[in-house]
Design a protein around this motif. Structure first.
Motif, PDB file in Angstrom:
ATOM      1  N   VAL A   1       0.871  -1.073  -0.242  1.00  0.00           N
ATOM      2  CA  VAL A   1      -0.580   0.092   0.714  1.00  0.00           C
ATOM      3  C   VAL A   1       1.230   1.245   0.149  1.00  0.00           C
ATOM      4  O   VAL A   1       1.938   1.196   0.238  1.00  0.00           O
ATOM      5  N   PRO A   2       0.238   2.327  -0.636  1.00  0.00           N
ATOM      6  CA  PRO A   2       0.849   3.428   0.178  1.00  0.00           C
ATOM      7  C   PRO A   2       1.782   3.885   1.712  1.00  0.00           C
ATOM      8  O   PRO A   2       0.749   3.685   2.541  1.00  0.00           O
ATOM      9  N   ASP A   3       2.849   3.751   1.462  1.00  0.00           N
ATOM     10  CA  ASP A   3       3.967   4.163   2.436  1.00  0.00           C
ATOM     11  C   ASP A   3       3.213   2.878   3.757  1.00  0.00           C
ATOM     12  O   ASP A   3       3.568   3.309   4.816  1.00  0.00           O
ATOM     13  N   GLY A   4       3.827   1.955   2.775  1.00  0.00           N
ATOM     14  CA  GLY A   4       2.816   0.637   3.888  1.00  0.00           C
ATOM     15  C   GLY A   4       4.159  -0.217   4.443  1.00  0.00           C
ATOM     16  O   GLY A   4       5.586   0.711   4.541  1.00  0.00           O
ATOM     17  N   GLY A   5       3.965  -1.188   4.999  1.00  0.00           N
ATOM     18  CA  GLY A   5       4.962  -1.620   5.720  1.00  0.00           C
ATOM     19  C   GLY A   5       5.489  -2.788   4.993  1.00  0.00           C
ATOM     20  O   GLY A   5       5.620  -3.206   4.935  1.00  0.00           O
ATOM     21  N   ALA A   6       7.093  -2.931   5.686  1.00  0.00           N
ATOM     22  CA  ALA A   6       7.886  -4.277   5.326  1.00  0.00           C
ATOM     23  C   ALA A   6       7.597  -5.342   4.892  1.00  0.00           C
ATOM     24  O   ALA A   6       7.510  -6.312   4.622  1.00  0.00           O
ATOM     25  N   PHE A   7       6.361  -5.762   6.374  1.00  0.00           N
ATOM     26  CA  PHE A   7       6.011  -6.810   6.704  1.00  0.00           C
ATOM     27  C   PHE A   7       4.828  -7.732   5.877  1.00  0.00           C
ATOM     28  O   PHE A   7       4.537  -8.896   5.487  1.00  0.00           O
ATOM     29  N   ASP A   8       3.617  -6.733   5.937  1.00  0.00           N
ATOM     30  CA  ASP A   8       2.793  -6.975   5.252  1.00  0.00           C
ATOM     31  C   ASP A   8       2.615  -7.605   3.414  1.00  0.00           C
ATOM     32  O   ASP A   8       3.190  -7.277   2.619  1.00  0.00           O
ATOM     33  N   GLY A   9       2.547  -9.451   3.539  1.00  0.00           N
ATOM     34  CA  GLY A   9       3.327  -9.839   2.281  1.00  0.00           C
ATOM     35  C   GLY A   9       4.450 -10.143   1.689  1.00  0.00           C
ATOM     36  O   GLY A   9       5.229 -10.989   1.956  1.00  0.00           O
ATOM     37  N   PRO A  10       5.237  -9.241   2.315  1.00  0.00           N
ATOM     38  CA  PRO A  10       6.929 -10.313   2.145  1.00  0.00           C
ATOM     39  C   PRO A  10       7.212 -11.165   3.179  1.00  0.00           C
ATOM     40  O   PRO A  10       7.696 -12.398   2.559  1.00  0.00           O
ATOM     41  N   LEU A  11       6.911 -10.778   4.307  1.00  0.00           N
ATOM     42  CA  LEU A  11       7.039 -12.365   4.947  1.00  0.00           C
ATOM     43  C   LEU A  11       6.799 -13.063   4.951  1.00  0.00           C
ATOM     44  O   LEU A  11       7.099 -14.214   4.961  1.00  0.00           O
ATOM     45  N   GLY A  12       5.892 -12.901   3.899  1.00  0.00           N
ATOM     46  CA  GLY A  12       5.352 -14.645   3.347  1.00  0.00           C
ATOM     47  C   GLY A  12       5.639 -14.856   2.581  1.00  0.00           C
ATOM     48  O   GLY A  12       5.910 -16.466   2.348  1.00  0.00           O
ATOM     49  N   VAL A  13       7.014 -14.712   1.174  1.00  0.00           N
ATOM     50  CA  VAL A  13       7.164 -14.747   0.697  1.00  0.00           C
ATOM     51  C   VAL A  13       8.628 -14.935   0.980  1.00  0.00           C
ATOM     52  O   VAL A  13       9.182 -16.392   0.688  1.00  0.00           O
ATOM     53  N   VAL A  14       9.186 -14.713   2.025  1.00  0.00           N
ATOM     54  CA  VAL A  14      10.419 -15.027   2.478  1.00  0.00           C
ATOM     55  C   VAL A  14      10.246 -15.929   2.931  1.00  0.00           C
ATOM     56  O   VAL A  14      11.573 -17.333   2.967  1.00  0.00           O
ATOM     57  N   SER A  15       9.268 -15.652   4.366  1.00  0.00           N
ATOM     58  CA  SER A  15       9.504 -17.206   4.916  1.00  0.00           C
ATOM     59  C   SER A  15       9.168 -18.511   4.256  1.00  0.00           C
ATOM     60  O   SER A  15       9.140 -19.504   4.352  1.00  0.00           O
TER      61      SER A  15
ATOM     62  N   ASP B   1      10.190 -13.647  15.943  1.00  0.00           N
ATOM     63  CA  ASP B   1       8.876 -14.740  16.462  1.00  0.00           C
ATOM     64  C   ASP B   1       8.415 -14.673  14.642  1.00  0.00           C
ATOM     65  O   ASP B   1       7.759 -15.979  14.168  1.00  0.00           O
ATOM     66  N   CYS B   2       9.150 -13.808  14.085  1.00  0.00           N
ATOM     67  CA  CYS B   2       9.382 -14.470  12.177  1.00  0.00           C
ATOM     68  C   CYS B   2      10.150 -15.569  11.901  1.00  0.00           C
ATOM     69  O   CYS B   2       9.498 -16.375  11.416  1.00  0.00           O
ATOM     70  N   VAL B   3      11.365 -16.628  12.924  1.00  0.00           N
ATOM     71  CA  VAL B   3      11.915 -17.189  12.688  1.00  0.00           C
ATOM     72  C   VAL B   3      11.007 -18.210  13.319  1.00  0.00           C
ATOM     73  O   VAL B   3      11.054 -19.476  12.526  1.00  0.00           O
ATOM     74  N   ALA B   4      10.115 -18.362  13.993  1.00  0.00           N
ATOM     75  CA  ALA B   4       8.955 -19.187  14.830  1.00  0.00           C
ATOM     76  C   ALA B   4       7.961 -19.839  13.473  1.00  0.00           C
ATOM     77  O   ALA B   4       7.714 -20.486  13.136  1.00  0.00           O
ATOM     78  N   GLY B   5       7.554 -18.487  12.993  1.00  0.00           N
ATOM     79  CA  GLY B   5       6.947 -18.102  11.846  1.00  0.00           C
ATOM     80  C   GLY B   5       8.119 -19.912  10.661  1.00  0.00           C
ATOM     81  O   GLY B   5       6.619 -20.233   9.815  1.00  0.00           O
ATOM     82  N   VAL B   6       8.763 -18.891  10.553  1.00  0.00           N
ATOM     83  CA  VAL B   6       8.951 -20.296   9.262  1.00  0.00           C
ATOM     84  C   VAL B   6       9.138 -21.891   9.839  1.00  0.00           C
ATOM     85  O   VAL B   6       8.775 -22.695   9.107  1.00  0.00           O
ATOM     86  N   THR B   7       9.859 -21.529  10.693  1.00  0.00           N
ATOM     87  CA  THR B   7       9.335 -23.118  11.418  1.00  0.00           C
ATOM     88  C   THR B   7       8.278 -23.731  11.381  1.00  0.00           C
ATOM     89  O   THR B   7       7.904 -25.578  11.166  1.00  0.00           O
ATOM     90  N   ALA B   8       7.156 -23.110  11.968  1.00  0.00           N
ATOM     91  CA  ALA B   8       6.277 -23.544  11.771  1.00  0.00           C
ATOM     92  C   ALA B   8       5.291 -23.381   9.787  1.00  0.00           C
ATOM     93  O   ALA B   8       4.844 -24.913  10.334  1.00  0.00           O
TER      94      ALA B   8
END
Length: 405
Positions: free
Chosen positions: A79-93, A387-394
């Motif tokens: 989104v305009p001036d969005g955050g780093a995690f919304d979307g990319p966290l799922g792809v990187v994970s 928490d991000c690493v825990a997400g990758v493990t999950a």
């Protein structure tokens, strides 16, 4: 490549030095850079990379034509001036989870796929989840060709300028038929996990939600010489409608937001001739949403009539309640609960996702990673590294449980 190094590599792409937020809009330079990053990650792992007829990117381990594939991923636009995690966290994970599976020596018995869906946020053309909607047949070719950005550039033209062929648009049932399950990991866009003290959650459903455009048409005039009694000021009707939206949402336990506005002629010393506002409203069930929106519309028409203003209301998009596949959801809970007495929380969400769009066509599920502030669609969006690493493990556990021996 580790989660940390991938995250650090992607972090600067499309980031505004002024706001600290991201401007990764579909079919722009930042989007092109994100797509190049995705392809590089796929090829570095020996995965087969492809871009489908609707501009979505796929990376495959195994032959997708074998069918019953397990796919994970999300989106890279913002989104305009969005955050780093919304979307990319799922792809990187997704890439990191595949690395973890390989490190465990797990052997997939089903094809595994990673996807980057195009234009999920709808920041440029005003419609969310364009890539997945086209693929699922929820957006027609004719509708897609009518989408334009704020500069009047059509979606097909934007794709052409980015080097893609828009003539291939359309439903892709053969591709979807190859997928047996889609699991999307996403940062939570709320504080439910933070309040419960859990790092990971499972989605139960996506609230019904939609976007409505309110066009208040008045009379332009001089701001300094026109008596208040002689004005037909659409800004007054709009402002009162914004307050009405808050009241109606509070009464129904829902949410309603006017987050975008256009004003004509947009002069400091001119009474507007047009105020155009976009309403986003969401609720836990359809009845509550209908109550909120009808209440807002009724109030808006009353305010417009009182000020001598014309009003047009157009529903631009709508998504009914999405119940994620119960069997897949329960299987995720079983996999993540194995070897522990802790139950993984199951929670609903008011945010739309590609997984919701695809849910009518294939079994879908979602995992959420804790967001300690609940802030999203903002530069302040955040998830702790552990928490991000825990997400990758999950996610790796889920992929192993669904697709490996």
């Amino acid at each position: 490549m580790s989660f940390h190094s991938m995250w650090a590599e992607l972090l600067p792409v499309g980031r505004s030095s002024a706001s600290g937020g991201y401007r990764r809009y579909a079919w722009t330079g930042a989007d092109t850079d994100c797509r190049a990053w995705f392809r590089e990650q796929a090829e570095a792992r020996g995965l087969v990379h492809e871009t489908d007829r609707n501009g979505n990117q796929w990376a495959w381990l195994g032959d997708p034509a074998a069918g019953n594939a397990v796919v994970t991923g999300s989106h890279l636009d913002s989104v305009p001036d969005g955050g780093a995690f919304d979307g990319p966290l799922g792809v990187v994970s997704a890439f990191a989870a595949l690395d973890e599976l390989r490190g465990r020596g797990a052997r997939p018995t089903r094809p595994l796929g990673i996807v980057n869906f195009g234009d999920e946020e709808g920041a440029r053309f005003g419609l969310a989840c364009v890539g997945s909607r086209l693929t699922a047949g929820a957006l027609t070719v004719e509708q897609a060709h009518r989408l334009t950005d704020g500069d009047g550039v059509t979606l097909p033209r934007a794709m052409e300028l980015a080097g893609y062929d828009p003539d291939t648009f359309g439903p892709d049932p053969e591709r979807l038929a190859r997928i047996g399950a889609f699991v999307e990991l996403h940062v939570e866009q709320g504080r439910a996990l933070d309040l419960s003290g859990d790092r990971i959650g499972i989605a139960s459903a996506i609230w019904p939600h939609g976007r409505w455009r309110f066009d208040f048409r008045g009379e332009a005039n001089h701001a300094g010489t026109t008596r208040l009694a002689d004005r037909h000021d659409p800004m007054l009707s709009y402002a009162e409608t914004v307050l009405a939206a808050r009241r109606e949402a509070e009464l129904a336990g829902a949410v309603a937001t006017f987050g975008k506005i256009g004003v004509e002629p947009n002069g400091v010393n001119a009474i507007p001739s047009l105020v155009r506002g976009w309403l986003d409203s969401r609720a836990a069930d359809q009845e509550s949403l209908d109550t909120v929106v009808s209440g807002i519309e009724k109030a808006a028409r009353e305010y417009a009539a009182a000020h001598g203003v014309d009003l047009d209301i157009v529903r631009e998009s709508f998504t009914p309640v999405v119940e994620f596949d119960h069997a897949l959801r329960d299987e995720l809970a079983r996999i993540l609960g194995t070897g522990t007495e802790l139950k993984v929380p199951v929670l609903g969400t008011g945010a739309g996702h590609d997984a919701g769009i695809l849910s009518d066509r294939i079994p879908t599920a979602m995992l959420f990673v804790r967001n300690p502030t609940g802030v999203s669609h903002s530069p302040a969006e955040y998830a702790a590294e552990d928490d991000c690493v825990a997400g990758v493990t999950a996610l790796a556990d889920v992929l192993e449980g669904l697709a490996c021996t």
